[in-house]
Write a protein that holds these residues in place. Structure first.
Motif, PDB file in Angstrom:
ATOM      1  N   CYS A 113     -27.812 -28.675  81.542  1.00  9.20           N
ATOM      2  CA  CYS A 113     -26.361 -28.549  81.668  1.00  9.20           C
ATOM      3  C   CYS A 113     -25.914 -28.871  83.084  1.00  9.20           C
ATOM      4  O   CYS A 113     -26.362 -28.263  84.042  1.00  9.20           O
ATOM      5  CB  CYS A 113     -25.927 -27.131  81.311  1.00  9.20           C
ATOM      6  N   GLY A 115     -22.703 -28.680  84.075  1.00 13.35           N
ATOM      7  CA  GLY A 115     -21.377 -28.122  84.316  1.00 13.35           C
ATOM      8  C   GLY A 115     -20.350 -29.147  83.884  1.00 13.35           C
ATOM      9  O   GLY A 115     -20.681 -30.297  83.657  1.00 13.35           O
ATOM     10  N   CYS A 121     -21.085 -30.456  77.181  1.00 14.38           N
ATOM     11  CA  CYS A 121     -22.107 -29.512  77.640  1.00 14.38           C
ATOM     12  C   CYS A 121     -23.379 -29.710  76.830  1.00 14.38           C
ATOM     13  O   CYS A 121     -23.368 -29.684  75.606  1.00 14.38           O
ATOM     14  CB  CYS A 121     -21.612 -28.074  77.504  1.00 14.38           C
ATOM     15  N   ARG A 122     -24.470 -29.870  77.532  1.00 15.02           N
ATOM     16  CA  ARG A 122     -25.751 -30.131  76.857  1.00 15.02           C
ATOM     17  C   ARG A 122     -26.267 -28.913  76.094  1.00 15.02           C
ATOM     18  O   ARG A 122     -27.061 -29.038  75.176  1.00 15.02           O
ATOM     19  CB  ARG A 122     -26.812 -30.547  77.886  1.00 15.02           C
TER      20      ARG A 122
ATOM     21  N   CYS B  78     -17.831 -25.348  80.903  1.00 19.60           N
ATOM     22  CA  CYS B  78     -18.882 -24.679  80.150  1.00 19.60           C
ATOM     23  C   CYS B  78     -19.510 -23.526  80.904  1.00 19.60           C
ATOM     24  O   CYS B  78     -20.602 -23.088  80.571  1.00 19.60           O
ATOM     25  CB  CYS B  78     -19.938 -25.696  79.746  1.00 19.60           C
ATOM     26  N   ASP B  82     -22.927 -21.388  79.853  1.00 23.96           N
ATOM     27  CA  ASP B  82     -24.125 -21.296  80.687  1.00 23.96           C
ATOM     28  C   ASP B  82     -24.447 -19.845  80.989  1.00 23.96           C
ATOM     29  O   ASP B  82     -25.613 -19.437  80.984  1.00 23.96           O
ATOM     30  CB  ASP B  82     -23.890 -22.041  82.009  1.00 23.96           C
TER      31      ASP B  82
END
Ligand SMILES: [Zn+2]
Ligand SMILES: [Zn+2]
Ligand SMILES: [Zn+2]
Ligand SMILES: [Zn+2]
Lengths: 132, 132
Positions: A113, A115, A121-122, B78, B82
């Motif tokens: 990720c 950000g 978003c991964r 995200c 996270d």
DNA sequence: CTTGACCCTGTAGTTGCTACAGGGAGCATA
DNA sequence: TATGCTCCCTGTAGCAACTACAGGGTCAAG
């Protein structure tokens, strides 16, 4: 002789938990005072300590029940005890392996990720099916 | 459009579990046929797949709910995603550490057992209080 | 028209506790 | 004696995340 609260303090067990163990037959119903209070002797203390230590080691209540009844019966040999302990150990090993695999997946996901907007978003992508 | 059984097969989920997810508001109530059967479209399939994958990675249903609502809202960034993933990862790390400590205790215990009568079994001794 | 596979709702069980609610017991103090 | 206060009692319900019925309805095949 001690009250349920004192027993709880001595074994780091909540009063409700002790009553619960009694209800499910893990602890014998203790004597009562005139005022209907439970009183526990040293044997009860030892038994509850055994239960708590077993629980701390992750044994299920059924396994604890089995271990207790084996010691109560003074069974000839300890094969069954060893069996229970080894089974439990195998279960722990499995859990550790599962969690390590999980950690690997999670950390790959988290590291990917960068950000930014959620739509790219991964982490979300990794969770979503049909990646494109 | 697919039945609940087909959806279950496609996502490796029991039918009861799908209905449970609906009941707790994780899946929207789907359309129904004339015979009152649930029918699911591709979006529902994608959503359930997301849920299952998250669950496989050990996220709690509350965390899954949060992840879903974040993607639904198309939130700006995200960060929260996270955060959830990292929190969960930390939890996994803690569990791994706990289990490894446990495994150590258990294996010491198990190795000390030489077989024989239960009254001198080291496993039982290790579990008992007041060792002497 | 019957069989069988599927689906429906609603409820209760699982594990190991934990948290009340609504009362009683026992002891110290005013 | 009255009033607190802390402890104890029973019984019930809640938590997570399903899973398993019971007692029915639906639908397609043969
Ligand atoms: Zn185990
Ligand atoms: Zn991200
Ligand atoms: Zn977690
Ligand atoms: Zn032994």
């Amino acid at each position: 002789m001690r009250s349920i609260g004192a027993l709880g303090k001595a074994t780091n067990t909540k009063v409700e938990t002790i009553r619960y163990y009694e209800r499910i037959g893990l602890l014998a119903p203790p004597q009562r005072t005139d005022g209907n209070y439970r009183t526990y002797d040293d044997e009860a203390l030892a038994r509850l300590s055994f239960i708590r230590r077993s629980r701390d080691l992750g044994f299920s209540l059924d396994q604890v029940r089995a271990l207790l009844s084996l010691t109560d019966q003074g069974t000839q040999d300890c094969k069954t005890v060893d069996r229970i302990a080894r089974d439990h150990m195998a279960e722990i090993e499995r859990k550790i392996a599962d969690l390590i695999a999980l950690r690997h997946e999670l950390s790959t996901m988290i590291e990917s990720c960068g950000g930014g907007n959620i739509s790219e978003c991964r982490i979300i992508e990794a969770l979503s099916p049909f990646d494109n």
